[in-house]
Write an enzyme that holds these catalytic residues in place. Structure first.
Site, short mmCIF file in Angstrom:
data_model
loop_
_atom_site.label_atom_id
_atom_site.label_comp_id
_atom_site.label_asym_id
_atom_site.label_seq_id
_atom_site.Cartn_x
_atom_site.Cartn_y
_atom_site.Cartn_z
N TYR A 136 -13.33 -89.18 139.71
CA TYR A 136 -13.26 -87.36 139.63
C TYR A 136 -14.72 -87.38 138.35
O TYR A 136 -15.56 -86.00 139.02
CB TYR A 136 -12.08 -86.49 138.58
N ASP A 172 -17.11 -72.81 152.69
CA ASP A 172 -16.83 -73.57 152.79
C ASP A 172 -17.85 -74.95 152.24
O ASP A 172 -18.96 -74.92 153.51
CB ASP A 172 -16.21 -74.81 154.07
N ILE A 173 -18.25 -75.43 151.24
CA ILE A 173 -19.28 -75.72 150.73
C ILE A 173 -20.06 -76.80 151.24
O ILE A 173 -20.81 -77.41 151.11
CB ILE A 173 -19.07 -75.99 149.41
N ALA A 194 -14.01 -77.64 143.74
CA ALA A 194 -14.13 -78.46 143.77
C ALA A 194 -13.27 -79.49 144.03
O ALA A 194 -11.42 -78.80 144.37
CB ALA A 194 -14.54 -79.20 142.12
N THR A 241 -10.26 -81.69 142.91
CA THR A 241 -10.11 -80.98 140.92
C THR A 241 -9.32 -82.89 140.49
O THR A 241 -8.34 -82.45 139.18
CB THR A 241 -9.49 -79.75 140.58
N LYS A 297 -18.33 -85.26 139.80
CA LYS A 297 -18.53 -84.14 138.63
C LYS A 297 -20.08 -84.23 138.94
O LYS A 297 -20.62 -83.45 138.40
CB LYS A 297 -17.43 -83.53 138.03
N1 LIG Z 1 -9.09 -77.05 135.83
C1 LIG Z 1 -9.34 -77.41 135.05
O1 LIG Z 1 -8.49 -77.93 134.06
C2 LIG Z 1 -10.86 -77.66 134.90
C3 LIG Z 1 -11.77 -77.73 136.09
N2 LIG Z 1 -12.92 -77.61 135.89
C4 LIG Z 1 -14.14 -77.27 136.34
O2 LIG Z 1 -13.95 -75.96 137.15
C5 LIG Z 1 -13.60 -75.40 138.06
C6 LIG Z 1 -12.78 -74.78 139.27
O3 LIG Z 1 -11.73 -75.75 138.37
P1 LIG Z 1 -10.15 -74.83 138.98
O4 LIG Z 1 -10.22 -73.00 139.39
O5 LIG Z 1 -9.38 -74.84 137.83
O6 LIG Z 1 -9.75 -76.15 140.56
P2 LIG Z 1 -8.32 -75.32 141.01
O7 LIG Z 1 -8.68 -76.58 141.94
O8 LIG Z 1 -7.82 -74.83 140.85
O9 LIG Z 1 -9.95 -74.69 142.60
C7 LIG Z 1 -10.48 -75.32 143.07
C8 LIG Z 1 -11.35 -74.57 144.63
O10 LIG Z 1 -11.98 -75.21 145.35
C9 LIG Z 1 -11.73 -75.42 146.47
N3 LIG Z 1 -12.23 -76.06 147.22
C10 LIG Z 1 -12.22 -77.78 147.38
N4 LIG Z 1 -12.52 -78.19 148.36
C11 LIG Z 1 -14.04 -77.50 149.53
C12 LIG Z 1 -14.73 -76.80 150.31
N5 LIG Z 1 -14.99 -77.83 150.55
N6 LIG Z 1 -15.29 -75.79 150.00
C13 LIG Z 1 -14.98 -75.22 149.68
N7 LIG Z 1 -13.98 -74.38 148.31
C14 LIG Z 1 -12.93 -75.58 148.00
C15 LIG Z 1 -9.94 -75.36 146.39
O11 LIG Z 1 -9.54 -75.05 147.79
P3 LIG Z 1 -8.24 -76.18 148.62
O12 LIG Z 1 -7.05 -75.53 147.48
O13 LIG Z 1 -7.71 -75.02 149.50
O14 LIG Z 1 -8.73 -77.97 148.10
C16 LIG Z 1 -10.07 -75.31 145.16
O15 LIG Z 1 -9.95 -73.36 145.54
C17 LIG Z 1 -14.23 -77.00 138.93
O16 LIG Z 1 -15.56 -77.20 139.03
C18 LIG Z 1 -13.53 -78.08 138.11
O17 LIG Z 1 -14.48 -79.11 138.13
C19 LIG Z 1 -13.74 -77.92 134.51
C20 LIG Z 1 -12.86 -78.63 133.45
C21 LIG Z 1 -11.66 -78.17 133.74
C1 LIG Z 2 2.99 -83.77 132.67
C2 LIG Z 2 2.08 -84.15 131.00
C3 LIG Z 2 0.57 -85.22 131.52
N1 LIG Z 2 0.91 -85.45 130.55
C4 LIG Z 2 -0.61 -85.99 130.14
C5 LIG Z 2 -0.68 -86.36 131.71
C6 LIG Z 2 -2.64 -86.33 131.01
O1 LIG Z 2 -2.98 -87.33 129.99
C7 LIG Z 2 -2.94 -85.31 130.41
C8 LIG Z 2 -3.03 -83.32 131.30
O2 LIG Z 2 -2.58 -83.93 132.47
P1 LIG Z 2 -2.67 -83.03 133.84
O3 LIG Z 2 -2.75 -84.40 134.53
O4 LIG Z 2 -2.03 -81.61 134.02
O5 LIG Z 2 -3.97 -83.09 133.45
P2 LIG Z 2 -5.80 -83.44 134.25
O6 LIG Z 2 -6.06 -82.72 135.55
O7 LIG Z 2 -6.18 -84.77 134.25
O8 LIG Z 2 -6.24 -81.93 133.50
C9 LIG Z 2 -8.05 -82.59 134.05
O9 LIG Z 2 -8.01 -82.17 134.75
C10 LIG Z 2 -9.56 -81.57 135.24
C11 LIG Z 2 -9.99 -81.09 136.75
C12 LIG Z 2 -10.75 -81.37 133.97
O10 LIG Z 2 -11.54 -81.47 134.21
C13 LIG Z 2 -10.39 -81.64 133.01
O11 LIG Z 2 -10.86 -80.89 132.24
C14 LIG Z 2 -8.60 -81.31 132.54
O12 LIG Z 2 -8.48 -80.01 132.35
O13 LIG Z 2 -1.61 -84.22 129.42
C15 LIG Z 2 2.11 -85.64 129.27
O14 LIG Z 2 1.60 -86.64 128.55
N2 LIG Z 2 2.86 -85.81 129.77
C16 LIG Z 2 3.84 -84.93 131.16
O15 LIG Z 2 4.79 -84.36 131.28
#
Ligand SMILES: NC(=O)C1=CN([C@@H]2O[C@H](COP(=O)(O)OP(=O)(O)OC[C@H]3O[C@@H](n4cnc5c(N)ncnc54)[C@H](OP(=O)(O)O)[C@@H]3O)[C@@H](O)[C@H]2O)C=CC1
Ligand SMILES: Cc1cn([C@H]2C[C@H](O)[C@@H](COP(=O)(O)OP(=O)(O)O[C@H]3O[C@@H](C)C(=O)[C@@H](O)[C@H]3O)O2)c(=O)[nH]c1=O
Length: 287
Positions: A127, A38-39, A62, A64, A131
């Site tokens: 968010y 846990d971070i 993170a 997210t 970040k």
């Molecule tokens: N998903 C995306 O589209 C994008 C993601 N990113 C970045 O990439 C990275 C990875 O994202 P992604 O894998 O998609 O995200 P996920 O949400 O799938 O994974 C994040 C993980 O972090 C865990 N977590 C949350 N709080 C803590 C904590 N206190 N200690 C340890 N673990 C924790 C979560 O656990 P739990 O589910 O139990 O909370 C989850 O397993 C993140 O830094 C995100 O900001 C950047 C751009 C796009």
């Molecule tokens: C489900 C849905 C989403 N959308 C739009 C809403 C939004 O603008 C876009 C993406 O939606 P989501 O909520 O799936 O994605 P979102 O969680 O906003 O994705 C973001 O996640 C974080 C963690 C990041 O760091 C970003 O880079 C990015 O990937 O699509 C539609 O237009 N129609 C739909 O039916």
């Protein structure tokens, strides 16, 4: 051989690292469960660092949930800023290089040409702000760090836009998807592969890097490609952002310039649609 600890190992990107490490027989990657990594638990972190003495820590942990963060600021700050601070402090103490993942959502999105590592970050969501705050604590505490900003991650693991679209596409005849937010869909496997290459070449070219797949797409383009490649018959209607209300505001433009990562590490980055095809094939094989 030096060790790498992956934090957030159960999340989407964490699971991509697990897959690549297993598929390619890569040694010395440690994927602790969240309760021992846990971070926010500094004592637990200290134990892990003292036990493994890692050369690298990859932070995939993170908060997210982009919309939820608007109403749960405290938790988002804790995980995305304080958690990063905890890791950076321990990395400094144990001479570990930190590889931290950040996001295109640190940008406002009011430009129309690809964002470089020097572009001004000005988040428009909680968010994105948390970040960016997390990014900023790292250089204050640590010299050996890579901050890798990416965007629009998807994969066969955890929750993401591809899986949401496939689910909705199976349930509905018609979907409305935003066509005026553009960025680049990024296969999280490709990102994990890039980071493994950075580790394997033992680079000291520390700093901030942008990584996404190649190309540009709107969420509408992305959804159309998902349905074409998966053979899902659903009508997709392109809509402006104003017609899809969300709690958080997202950048209208978040295409990233990847010259620095490509030149520094000699990478060739796959085109987004080619990687999407691979992911969809893998998802089909799972079903
Ligand atoms: N998903 C995306 O589209 C994008 C993601 N990113 C970045 O990439 C990275 C990875 O994202 P992604 O894998 O998609 O995200 P996920 O949400 O799938 O994974 C994040 C993980 O972090 C865990 N977590 C949350 N709080 C803590 C904590 N206190 N200690 C340890 N673990 C924790 C979560 O656990 P739990 O589910 O139990 O909370 C989850 O397993 C993140 O830094 C995100 O900001 C950047 C751009 C796009
Ligand atoms: C489900 C849905 C989403 N959308 C739009 C809403 C939004 O603008 C876009 C993406 O939606 P989501 O909520 O799936 O994605 P979102 O969680 O906003 O994705 C973001 O996640 C974080 C963690 C990041 O760091 C970003 O880079 C990015 O990937 O699509 C539609 O237009 N129609 C739909 O039916």
């Amino acid at each position: 051989m030096s060790k790498t600890i992956v934090f957030g190992a159960s999340g989407q990107l964490g699971q991509c690292f697990k897959k690549l490490v297993a598929d390619n027989g890569i040694d010395n990657f440690i994927f602790p469960a969240e309760d021992e990594a846990d971070i926010l638990d500094t004592d637990g972190l200290e134990k892990l660092f003292a036990q493994h003495k890692p050369a690298y820590a990859i932070n995939c942990a993170a908060y997210t949930a982009v919309d939820k963060a608007e109403d749960d600021i405290e938790t988002a700050v804790k995980v995305n800023k304080t958690g990063v601070e905890n890791l950076a402090r321990l990395c400094s103490k144990h001479d570990t290089a930190l590889i931290h993942i950040s996001t295109d959502f640190v940008f406002k999105g009011d430009v129309s040409s690809p964002l470089t590592e020097d572009s001004v970050a000005k988040p428009i969501s909680v968010y994105g702000q948390t970040k960016l705050d997390g990014e900023k604590v790292i250089p204050v505490l640590l010299d050996k760090y890579f901050i890798v900003r990416t965007g629009w991650l998807y994969s066969e693991f955890a929750n993401n836009f591809v899986k949401t679209m496939l689910k909705l596409g199976a349930e509905r005849d018609e979907l409305k998807v935003i066509a005026d937010q553009v960025g680049t869909p990024t296969y999280a496997i490709d990102l994990a592969d890039c980071i493994i290459k950075i580790i394997q070449c033992d680079s000291t070219a520390y700093g901030i890097y942008h990584y996404s797949n190649e190309g540009v797409a709107s969420w509408y383009d992305f959804s159309k490609a998902i349905f074409e490649l998966s053979g899902t018959n659903v009508k997709v209607i392109p809509i402006p952002t104003s017609e899809y209300k969300t709690r958080a505001t997202r950048p209208a433009y978040s295409v990233m310039d990847k010259s620095k990562v490509k030149q520094t590490f000699g990478l060739q980055i796959p085109y987004w649609r080619d990687s999407l095809a691979i992911c969809i094939d893998r998802l089909k094989q799972q079903n």
